[in-house]
Motif scaffolding. Sequence first.
Motif, short mmCIF file in Angstrom:
data_model
loop_
_atom_site.label_atom_id
_atom_site.label_comp_id
_atom_site.label_asym_id
_atom_site.label_seq_id
_atom_site.Cartn_x
_atom_site.Cartn_y
_atom_site.Cartn_z
N LYS A 666 0.91 -1.10 -0.17
CA LYS A 666 0.31 0.22 0.44
C LYS A 666 0.88 1.27 0.18
CE LYS A 666 -3.88 -2.14 2.24
NZ LYS A 666 -4.79 -2.54 3.27
N GLN A 667 2.22 1.17 0.80
CA GLN A 667 2.73 2.31 0.62
C GLN A 667 4.37 1.31 0.84
OE1 GLN A 667 2.59 4.88 3.71
NE2 GLN A 667 0.28 5.44 2.99
N GLY A 668 5.12 2.54 0.20
CA GLY A 668 6.59 2.45 -0.19
C GLY A 668 7.90 3.04 -0.72
N VAL A 669 9.08 2.37 -1.05
CA VAL A 669 9.66 3.30 -1.48
C VAL A 669 10.78 2.25 -2.50
CG1 VAL A 669 11.39 4.57 -0.65
CG2 VAL A 669 9.69 5.19 0.73
N TRP A 670 10.89 2.68 -3.60
CA TRP A 670 11.55 2.23 -4.71
C TRP A 670 12.98 3.25 -4.08
CZ3 TRP A 670 9.95 -1.56 -7.47
CH2 TRP A 670 8.32 -1.12 -7.67
N LEU A 671 14.13 1.86 -4.42
CA LEU A 671 15.87 2.03 -4.62
C LEU A 671 16.22 1.60 -5.45
CD1 LEU A 671 14.97 1.74 -0.85
CD2 LEU A 671 16.94 2.54 -0.73
N LEU A 672 16.90 2.09 -6.26
CA LEU A 672 17.57 1.37 -7.07
C LEU A 672 19.20 1.89 -6.87
CD1 LEU A 672 17.51 0.32 -10.44
CD2 LEU A 672 17.93 3.15 -11.57
N ASP A 673 20.08 0.88 -6.66
CA ASP A 673 21.41 1.01 -6.68
C ASP A 673 21.72 1.42 -5.50
OD1 ASP A 673 22.09 -0.28 -9.15
OD2 ASP A 673 21.80 1.05 -10.75
N GLY A 674 20.40 1.26 -4.60
CA GLY A 674 20.30 1.93 -2.90
C GLY A 674 20.39 2.96 -2.64
N LYS A 675 19.72 4.18 -4.24
CA LYS A 675 19.46 5.31 -4.18
C LYS A 675 17.92 5.40 -3.99
CE LYS A 675 23.49 7.40 -2.84
NZ LYS A 675 23.80 7.52 -4.31
N PRO A 676 17.50 6.00 -3.25
CA PRO A 676 16.05 6.34 -3.84
C PRO A 676 15.31 6.74 -4.99
CG PRO A 676 16.65 7.34 -1.69
CD PRO A 676 17.35 7.17 -2.01
N LEU A 677 14.26 6.76 -5.50
CA LEU A 677 14.26 7.28 -6.56
C LEU A 677 12.55 7.87 -6.42
CD1 LEU A 677 13.70 4.06 -9.01
CD2 LEU A 677 15.63 5.73 -8.51
N LYS A 733 13.36 9.83 -4.11
CA LYS A 733 13.24 9.03 -3.00
C LYS A 733 11.50 9.29 -3.25
CE LYS A 733 11.78 8.14 1.71
NZ LYS A 733 11.94 8.71 2.85
N VAL A 734 10.81 8.22 -3.38
CA VAL A 734 9.26 8.62 -4.08
C VAL A 734 8.27 7.79 -3.04
CG1 VAL A 734 8.94 7.46 -5.64
CG2 VAL A 734 6.99 8.97 -4.99
N SER A 735 7.29 7.96 -1.68
CA SER A 735 6.50 7.08 -1.42
C SER A 735 4.61 6.70 -2.75
CB SER A 735 5.37 7.67 -0.53
OG SER A 735 5.64 9.42 -0.35
N PHE A 736 4.24 5.98 -2.48
CA PHE A 736 3.57 5.61 -3.04
C PHE A 736 2.45 5.00 -2.82
CE2 PHE A 736 6.47 2.51 -3.82
CZ PHE A 736 6.11 1.12 -3.48
N SER A 737 0.84 4.46 -2.84
CA SER A 737 -0.17 3.63 -2.25
C SER A 737 -0.66 3.16 -3.63
CB SER A 737 -1.64 4.84 -2.48
OG SER A 737 -0.80 5.81 -1.40
N GLY A 738 -1.05 2.14 -2.89
CA GLY A 738 -1.36 0.68 -3.65
C GLY A 738 -3.08 0.67 -4.53
N ARG A 739 -3.46 0.27 -5.16
CA ARG A 739 -4.11 0.45 -5.75
C ARG A 739 -5.84 -0.12 -4.98
NH1 ARG A 739 -1.64 -1.65 -11.38
NH2 ARG A 739 -1.30 1.00 -12.67
#
Length: 739
Positions: A666-677, A733-739
């Motif tokens: 429902k919420q979360g954070v993407w990290l690419l190569d250790g860095k947040p998007l 960094k970005v947080s997001f919500s699920g559908r």
Amino acid sequence: MVVTARRHIAAVLFAATTALLAVAPGVAHAVPSFGEVQQSFRSSDAAMYDRHGELIQQLRLNPNERRLSWIALEDVSPALRNALIASEDRRFYQHSGVDWSAVAASAWGNLWNTKTRGASTITMQLAGLIYDDLRRKSSARSMTQKVSQVFIAQSLERNWRKDQILEAYLNLVSFRGELVGVHALSRVLFGKHPSGLNQSEAAIAVALIRAPNAKPAKVSERACSILKEQGAPQECNGLQGRTELVLARATAKGEISGAATAPQLAPHLGRKLLKDAGKPIYSTLDAATQRFASDSLRRQLSALVDRNIEDGAVVVIDNASGDVLAWVGSSGSLSGAAQVDGVQALRQAGSTLKPFLYEMAIEKKWLTAASLLDDSPVNLATSAGLYIPQNYDRQFKGLVSLRTALGSSLNIPAVRTLVMVTPERFFQRLQTLGFNLRESGDYYGYSLALGSADISLLSLTNAYRALANQGRYSGVRTATNDPRVTYQQTMDGGASFIVGDILSDRSARARTFGLENALSTRIWTAVKTGTSKDMRDNWCIGFSSRYTVGVWVGNASGAPMWDVSGVTGAAPVWQEVMQYLHRQSGSQEPAKPAFVIAQPVQFENQLEAARTEYFLPDTSQRVLQVAKSGEIAPMITYPTAGMLVAIDPDIPPTHQRLRFTAQGAKQGVWLLDGKPLKAAGKKSADLGFDWMPWPGKHKLVLQDTNGVVLDQLQFEVRGALVRPPEGKSLKSKVSFSGR
């Protein structure tokens, strides 16, 4: 005067031979024991017996010679023994390997050019049968061979008993054509056991030793001479006609007359067990069960002849011992490929793998039997494109419990469950259950939930046996001298019990199959069907408290059947065999493991009927509590692990994006190569994030808002790009919500 001369010649020959032996030790052979010769004997026809000692299969191993099993001397007709000694070696019981009087008589006859009886004794002939280099070929033996033959004959007489010499000779001597040994001779020419040969038959047999390929008239003449020497000239009446009839049978290779013909009940297992067998094999098969399973399969396929189906296979395994009780590899004469073993052939599994998938989800406590799964359209991104699974009836049921999803064999809930379990984890579990899949989990992808892998009926049936044994897996036994099976706990006992209970539940399968069908038995059983793509394979696998039965029907050629499903194709055979196995005994419902919890559950809006459900510890719902929707475990759905992405050189870099997607969070954070998007210009993002691809190997991580890793994978981007403008970063960094 003649007798004295012969005695003198004999003495001279004896002295000469002794001298040769003294100066030519190189001709000596290390004489084997009687037991060694008997042990090295190999029948050309290997025999397989069932667990009770009934002969069920014979297999021709040597196309050049026909030898049957070794026959003890006491099992050979006295008439044959007497005829042999009278014809070949009258002083057999008096000499010590060489009959010097006969040697002298032969030498005297050669001197005066008169015909005499041969000087080679039975023991000397046996030396030539044991050692191939002493065997008489088209030309006469050399002096060295003759001296060796004498030496070995005398050594045999010193180390063997007379009855052993006679027994070995009768088992090793060639008679006519491909026939070697008295057992093959008696069975093929006379259609009887060697103990039953009468005097005239014995005379014909012995006459063949000297002239195996002579014409019938010559053999008859020689046999009549033997009968006259034995004082039975009356047996010569009609002997030539009988000889012609008998010798005609020697030309029919591959067939054994009379009582030796074995029922060919298990040709496929016979080839597997007998191909290198040097002695009879006692299999674990039960002849009666083998017959019934074979007959049941043939009856069913005969009824479906208008549905383009001609092949099938059946396996029956004892749950406790792992003994294979029936191994029916084909439909026999109904098949155009009867030699193909359907028990071991690899075919697509269809829905038969679903129980192991749900067992794993329950075992990991990601789902329960009461969890609700979404049976609605789903599109899954894969490295090969979108994967869009469909149900068998191309309809959707909406929210259903895991119990209903498995019992009614719904495809989409199974695929959603595999998204949570992951193909690689499921692949590893299948490997521990003995499937020996050739590819990796990522190769099969999400289609593995619907049985895209090629498996054998034997491995599939034995894996279901592990469910019957509440998660304990072992190999199977096909011969009674195989080691006893060793078990290992491959699946959780409680989860296996729950899955078995679902597979036994008529109500759970009613939405697809109805309450009355070929899966319903009068005893307790748990069963699952499967149908592969284009109706090429039908499966029905199930177990009782004592047995596991597997049935496959289809075409060995891979041609599709016409409107035949697992319930209409394989299930009727499965039901017949299972009812037969329990014709005199029942099947008890398995006892619930002590740690498994039984609790009543109700469903919101009466989605499903209230019932008592089984749960593993820490997963149960309270009485009257509504079972909540089974949530897909948080995971990255695109890109896939190990995915290779190529940048298109014809599209401007700013217009190329790789979309990251996830499910279950429902919420979360993407990290690419250790860095947040971070998504520029957005306060929040949904499950997707568009990333401009950059060459190299990358690690993508999905975390919750507390920094806990939910899923992670690696992928690679290939292609050349200019470096991003100075001071511009693609990582935030970005947080997001699920559908």
